[in-house]
Write a protein that holds these residues in place. Structure first.
Motif, mmCIF file in Angstrom:
data_model
loop_
_atom_site.group_PDB
_atom_site.id
_atom_site.type_symbol
_atom_site.label_atom_id
_atom_site.label_comp_id
_atom_site.label_asym_id
_atom_site.label_seq_id
_atom_site.Cartn_x
_atom_site.Cartn_y
_atom_site.Cartn_z
ATOM 1 N N ASP A 90 0.809 -1.210 0.000
ATOM 2 C CA ASP A 90 0.000 0.000 0.000
ATOM 3 C C ASP A 90 0.850 1.270 0.000
ATOM 4 N N SER A 91 2.187 1.139 0.110
ATOM 5 C CA SER A 91 3.046 2.320 0.152
ATOM 6 C C SER A 91 3.652 2.681 -1.203
ATOM 7 N N ILE A 92 3.519 1.808 -2.206
ATOM 8 C CA ILE A 92 4.092 2.088 -3.524
ATOM 9 C C ILE A 92 3.008 2.001 -4.594
ATOM 10 N N LEU A 93 3.275 2.607 -5.725
ATOM 11 C CA LEU A 93 2.348 2.622 -6.845
ATOM 12 C C LEU A 93 2.838 1.620 -7.888
ATOM 13 N N LEU A 94 2.093 0.516 -8.066
ATOM 14 C CA LEU A 94 2.505 -0.547 -8.983
ATOM 15 C C LEU A 94 1.799 -0.425 -10.323
ATOM 16 N N ASP A 95 2.515 -0.799 -11.403
ATOM 17 C CA ASP A 95 1.919 -0.880 -12.732
ATOM 18 C C ASP A 95 1.252 -2.234 -12.899
ATOM 19 N N LYS A 96 0.655 -2.449 -14.079
ATOM 20 C CA LYS A 96 0.005 -3.734 -14.355
ATOM 21 C C LYS A 96 0.994 -4.880 -14.477
ATOM 22 N N ASN A 97 2.245 -4.581 -14.808
ATOM 23 C CA ASN A 97 3.253 -5.634 -14.905
ATOM 24 C C ASN A 97 4.102 -5.728 -13.635
ATOM 25 N N LEU A 98 3.561 -5.238 -12.510
ATOM 26 C CA LEU A 98 4.183 -5.309 -11.180
ATOM 27 C C LEU A 98 5.557 -4.667 -11.125
ATOM 28 N N THR A 99 5.689 -3.478 -11.706
ATOM 29 C CA THR A 99 6.912 -2.690 -11.600
ATOM 30 C C THR A 99 6.581 -1.358 -10.940
ATOM 31 N N TYR A 100 7.588 -0.725 -10.390
ATOM 32 C CA TYR A 100 7.410 0.575 -9.767
ATOM 33 C C TYR A 100 8.652 1.417 -9.999
ATOM 34 N N GLU A 101 8.511 2.719 -9.814
ATOM 35 C CA GLU A 101 9.630 3.635 -10.021
ATOM 36 C C GLU A 101 10.323 3.893 -8.695
ATOM 37 N N GLU A 102 11.640 3.742 -8.686
ATOM 38 C CA GLU A 102 12.436 4.071 -7.512
ATOM 39 C C GLU A 102 12.725 5.562 -7.548
ATOM 40 N N GLU A 103 12.566 6.231 -6.395
ATOM 41 C CA GLU A 103 12.836 7.659 -6.315
ATOM 42 C C GLU A 103 13.870 7.917 -5.238
ATOM 43 N N ALA A 104 14.838 8.752 -5.560
ATOM 44 C CA ALA A 104 15.860 9.133 -4.592
ATOM 45 C C ALA A 104 15.336 10.259 -3.717
ATOM 46 N N ILE A 105 15.569 10.161 -2.405
ATOM 47 C CA ILE A 105 15.124 11.197 -1.471
ATOM 48 C C ILE A 105 16.264 12.161 -1.160
ATOM 49 N N ALA A 106 17.413 11.576 -0.794
ATOM 50 C CA ALA A 106 18.532 12.419 -0.367
ATOM 51 C C ALA A 106 19.855 11.748 -0.699
ATOM 52 N N ILE A 107 20.873 12.572 -0.816
ATOM 53 C CA ILE A 107 22.238 12.074 -0.973
ATOM 54 C C ILE A 107 22.874 12.105 0.408
ATOM 55 N N LEU A 108 23.242 10.940 0.922
ATOM 56 C CA LEU A 108 23.764 10.831 2.281
ATOM 57 C C LEU A 108 25.263 11.041 2.369
ATOM 58 N N ASP A 109 25.998 10.644 1.349
ATOM 59 C CA ASP A 109 27.453 10.734 1.406
ATOM 60 C C ASP A 109 27.997 10.898 -0.004
ATOM 61 N N ARG A 110 29.143 11.562 -0.110
ATOM 62 C CA ARG A 110 29.784 11.774 -1.402
ATOM 63 C C ARG A 110 31.278 11.544 -1.227
ATOM 64 N N GLN A 111 31.871 10.766 -2.139
ATOM 65 C CA GLN A 111 33.301 10.484 -2.088
ATOM 66 C C GLN A 111 33.904 10.704 -3.460
ATOM 67 N N VAL A 112 35.136 11.209 -3.462
ATOM 68 C CA VAL A 112 35.887 11.352 -4.702
ATOM 69 C C VAL A 112 37.130 10.476 -4.567
ATOM 70 N N ARG A 113 37.215 9.470 -5.427
ATOM 71 C CA ARG A 113 38.363 8.561 -5.425
ATOM 72 C C ARG A 113 39.285 8.942 -6.577
ATOM 73 N N LYS A 114 40.565 9.016 -6.264
ATOM 74 C CA LYS A 114 41.531 9.391 -7.280
ATOM 75 C C LYS A 114 42.455 8.213 -7.541
ATOM 76 N N VAL A 115 42.474 7.736 -8.782
ATOM 77 C CA VAL A 115 43.361 6.669 -9.216
ATOM 78 C C VAL A 115 44.200 7.234 -10.356
ATOM 79 N N ARG A 116 45.491 7.367 -10.088
ATOM 80 C CA ARG A 116 46.427 7.985 -11.030
ATOM 81 C C ARG A 116 45.942 9.373 -11.402
ATOM 82 N N SER A 117 45.546 9.591 -12.621
ATOM 83 C CA SER A 117 45.107 10.923 -13.026
ATOM 84 C C SER A 117 43.590 11.004 -13.200
#
Length: 136
Positions: A90-117
């Motif tokens: 009851d918390s999500i909206l389903l289509d006829k083929n039992l799929t739903y859209e995922e929605e992002a709420i917030a970005i919790l963490d951000r990382q920048v990885r550096k490998v060589r250049s």
């Protein structure tokens, strides 16, 4: 000849409780293999009738009136009350083929990885209708 001998056939009795497999739409999956690795299930639903060797008729709520009631056994798993993989239907909206859209709420963490250049940015996203522990 090429069948997997470790896989056993699933059978359910009339009156058993089962969960239905649903999946997020693949075009909205942008962060790795999250869509293929995390199957989600809704339910529980009661089995009303066995229509064939691998087909069952389920009692669906009025919310899913547009969905056909007969499902193959591969779309169902046995219901266990302690599962954390169950999405409240009851918390999500389903289509006829039992799929739903995922929605992002917030970005919790951000990382920048550096490998060589080369620099690669990765973010941790919290999804709607999922707890913070399921953030990817």
């Amino acid at each position: 000849m090429y069948a997997d001998r470790k896989v056993q056939g699933l059978e359910f009795a009339v009156g058993n409780q089962v969960l239905l497999k649903i999946s997020p739409m693949k075009r909205f999956m942008k962060f790795g293999k999250r869509g293929t690795l995390s199957l989600r299930y809704i339910g529980p639903f009661e089995i009303l009738d066995r229509m064939g060797a691998v087909v069952y008729d389920l009692a669906l709520p009025p919310f899913l009136a547009g969905v056909h009631q007969v499902f193959h056994v591969c779309m169902q798993i046995k219901y266990h009350a302690y599962g954390t993989y169950i999405v409240l239907w009851d918390s999500i909206l389903l289509d006829k083929n039992l799929t739903y859209e995922e929605e992002a709420i917030a970005i919790l963490d951000r990382q920048v990885r550096k490998v060589r250049s080369k620099e690669t940015t990765s973010v941790k996203v919290q999804w709607k209708d999922h707890p913070v522990e399921d953030a990817t």
